[in-house]
Design a protein around this motif. Structure first.
Motif, short mmCIF file in Angstrom:
data_model
loop_
_atom_site.label_atom_id
_atom_site.label_comp_id
_atom_site.label_asym_id
_atom_site.label_seq_id
_atom_site.Cartn_x
_atom_site.Cartn_y
_atom_site.Cartn_z
N ILE A 1 -10.23 15.10 -5.81
CA ILE A 1 -9.97 14.14 -6.87
C ILE A 1 -8.56 13.38 -6.43
CG2 ILE A 1 -8.85 14.54 -9.12
CD1 ILE A 1 -10.87 16.78 -9.42
N ILE A 2 -7.78 14.09 -6.07
CA ILE A 2 -6.52 13.16 -5.50
C ILE A 2 -6.94 11.98 -4.56
CG2 ILE A 2 -4.18 13.33 -4.21
CD1 ILE A 2 -3.60 16.12 -5.65
N THR A 3 -7.74 12.59 -3.52
CA THR A 3 -8.16 11.32 -2.62
C THR A 3 -8.86 10.29 -3.42
OG1 THR A 3 -8.33 13.14 -0.88
CG2 THR A 3 -9.43 11.14 -0.52
N ALA A 4 -9.76 10.59 -4.11
CA ALA A 4 -10.61 9.62 -4.93
C ALA A 4 -9.75 8.70 -5.67
CB ALA A 4 -11.65 10.12 -5.71
N PHE A 5 -8.75 9.50 -6.34
CA PHE A 5 -7.60 8.51 -7.13
C PHE A 5 -6.82 7.68 -6.43
CE2 PHE A 5 -3.37 8.33 -9.46
CZ PHE A 5 -3.79 7.82 -10.57
N PHE A 6 -6.35 8.10 -5.46
CA PHE A 6 -5.29 7.46 -4.69
C PHE A 6 -6.04 6.33 -3.64
CE2 PHE A 6 -2.06 10.51 -5.49
CZ PHE A 6 -1.15 9.86 -6.10
N MET A 7 -7.26 6.68 -3.07
CA MET A 7 -7.80 6.03 -1.93
C MET A 7 -7.97 4.59 -2.04
SD MET A 7 -8.54 6.46 0.90
CE MET A 7 -8.51 8.39 1.05
N PRO A 8 -8.16 3.83 -3.14
CA PRO A 8 -8.22 2.32 -2.83
C PRO A 8 -6.77 1.93 -2.49
CG PRO A 8 -9.11 3.02 -4.83
CD PRO A 8 -8.52 4.33 -4.38
N SER A 9 -5.62 2.33 -2.58
CA SER A 9 -4.45 1.98 -2.50
C SER A 9 -3.52 2.66 -1.75
CB SER A 9 -3.74 1.49 -3.91
OG SER A 9 -3.42 2.58 -4.61
N MET B 1 0.96 -1.25 0.14
CA MET B 1 0.10 0.21 -0.19
C MET B 1 1.03 1.09 -0.05
SD MET B 1 -3.13 0.99 2.67
CE MET B 1 -4.46 -0.45 1.66
N LYS B 2 0.63 2.11 -1.04
CA LYS B 2 1.39 3.39 -0.95
C LYS B 2 1.05 4.33 0.24
CE LYS B 2 1.74 7.17 -3.83
NZ LYS B 2 2.80 7.45 -5.24
N LYS B 3 2.05 4.96 0.70
CA LYS B 3 2.06 5.91 2.01
C LYS B 3 2.25 7.33 1.38
CE LYS B 3 3.12 3.05 5.84
NZ LYS B 3 3.99 2.97 7.31
N VAL B 4 1.41 8.20 1.85
CA VAL B 4 1.42 9.71 1.62
C VAL B 4 1.67 10.23 2.94
CG1 VAL B 4 1.09 9.61 -0.81
CG2 VAL B 4 -0.45 10.18 0.95
N PHE B 5 1.98 11.45 3.00
CA PHE B 5 1.86 12.20 4.47
C PHE B 5 0.88 13.31 4.02
CE2 PHE B 5 2.77 15.58 7.27
CZ PHE B 5 2.84 14.74 8.37
N GLU C 1 -2.23 4.74 2.03
CA GLU C 1 -2.33 4.86 3.40
C GLU C 1 -1.83 6.20 3.74
OE1 GLU C 1 -0.10 3.15 7.51
OE2 GLU C 1 0.09 1.99 5.89
N ILE C 2 -2.55 6.96 4.41
CA ILE C 2 -2.39 8.32 4.80
C ILE C 2 -1.55 8.24 6.31
CG2 ILE C 2 -3.31 10.65 5.42
CD1 ILE C 2 -5.51 10.24 3.51
N VAL C 3 -0.49 9.03 6.16
CA VAL C 3 0.23 9.07 7.50
C VAL C 3 -0.04 10.67 7.81
CG1 VAL C 3 2.35 9.19 8.61
CG2 VAL C 3 1.92 7.44 7.08
N THR C 4 -0.30 11.02 8.99
CA THR C 4 -0.40 12.55 9.28
C THR C 4 0.27 12.51 10.97
OG1 THR C 4 -1.86 14.44 9.18
CG2 THR C 4 -2.84 12.54 10.05
N SER C 5 -0.13 13.67 11.62
CA SER C 5 0.58 13.61 13.02
C SER C 5 -0.69 14.30 13.69
CB SER C 5 1.76 14.44 12.90
OG SER C 5 1.63 16.00 12.60
N GLU C 6 -0.38 14.26 14.98
CA GLU C 6 -1.05 15.11 15.82
C GLU C 6 -0.73 16.43 15.97
OE1 GLU C 6 -1.58 11.68 19.68
OE2 GLU C 6 -0.24 13.10 19.76
N MET C 7 0.45 16.84 15.50
CA MET C 7 0.83 18.28 15.42
C MET C 7 -0.02 18.75 14.08
SD MET C 7 4.85 18.18 15.90
CE MET C 7 5.03 19.83 16.12
N PHE D 1 -8.70 8.45 13.85
CA PHE D 1 -8.28 7.74 14.76
C PHE D 1 -8.72 6.35 14.62
CE2 PHE D 1 -6.86 11.59 17.17
CZ PHE D 1 -5.74 11.22 17.47
N GLY D 2 -9.96 6.10 14.25
CA GLY D 2 -10.42 4.62 14.07
C GLY D 2 -10.39 4.11 12.59
N ASN D 3 -9.79 4.91 11.71
CA ASN D 3 -9.54 4.47 10.30
C ASN D 3 -8.32 3.61 10.08
OD1 ASN D 3 -8.75 4.46 7.39
ND2 ASN D 3 -10.27 6.22 7.11
N PRO D 4 -8.21 2.35 9.61
CA PRO D 4 -7.18 1.63 9.45
C PRO D 4 -6.20 2.12 8.29
CG PRO D 4 -9.07 0.27 8.53
CD PRO D 4 -9.08 1.61 9.41
N ASN D 5 -6.68 2.97 7.43
CA ASN D 5 -5.80 3.66 6.21
C ASN D 5 -5.02 4.96 6.72
OD1 ASN D 5 -6.28 1.42 4.75
ND2 ASN D 5 -8.04 2.21 3.82
#
Length: 139
Positions: free
Chosen positions: A27-35, A1-5, A37-43, A71-75
């Motif tokens: 549009i970007i979210t819809a294009f990438f969403m099936p594959s 699964m592709k990871k993006v920040f 994984e979003i990484v973000t931070s509490e900051m 917080f409950g989303n596995p992606n």
């Protein structure tokens, strides 16, 4: 699964239909969403809450709901604010006094380096200055 920040600007654009980047973020979210994984931070989420703090109850509630659902989303991986991350970001901030990078930017860059992420759901040119691809700046 592709990871993006995911940077603050992405979340703001996604939640605010009046934002100039709203459609592009969707549009970007819809294009990438099936594959994707979003990484973000509490900051980043703190910045999101701060950005919507004076926008009224609807935006405040929308931001809180997004964060709670994330917080409950596995992606979605949410990197916690730790003393180590704070210190690491502070060191980068100090090393790059020639840049206008915020402390949160520096923390994001440290997270991306640590996880081997090259692309960010971001419009902020600071990501490009740091050697990353800011997907919301791409045509």
């Amino acid at each position: 699964m592709k990871k993006v920040f995911a940077d603050t600007g992405y979340w703001i654009a996604l939640l605010n239909p009046s934002d100039d980047l709203h459609q592009k973020a969707r549009i970007i979210t819809a294009f990438f969403m099936p594959s994707l994984e979003i990484v973000t931070s509490e900051m980043i989420f703190t910045e999101l809450l701060n950005a919507f703090s004076k926008q009224g109850a609807l935006f405040r509630r929308t931001a809180v709901n997004l964060i709670n659902q994330s917080f409950g989303n596995p992606n979605i991986e949410i990197v916690p604010q730790t003393s180590d991350l704070f210190t690491s970001a502070l060191e980068l901030y100090n090393q790059r006094l020639d840049q206008a990078w915020s402390h949160t930017d520096c923390a994001s860059f440290q997270i991306m380096h640590k996880l081997g992420i090259q692309e960010a759901l971001a419009y902020d040119k600071h990501f490009e200055q740091a050697g990353f691809v800011a997907l919301l700046r791409q045509d």
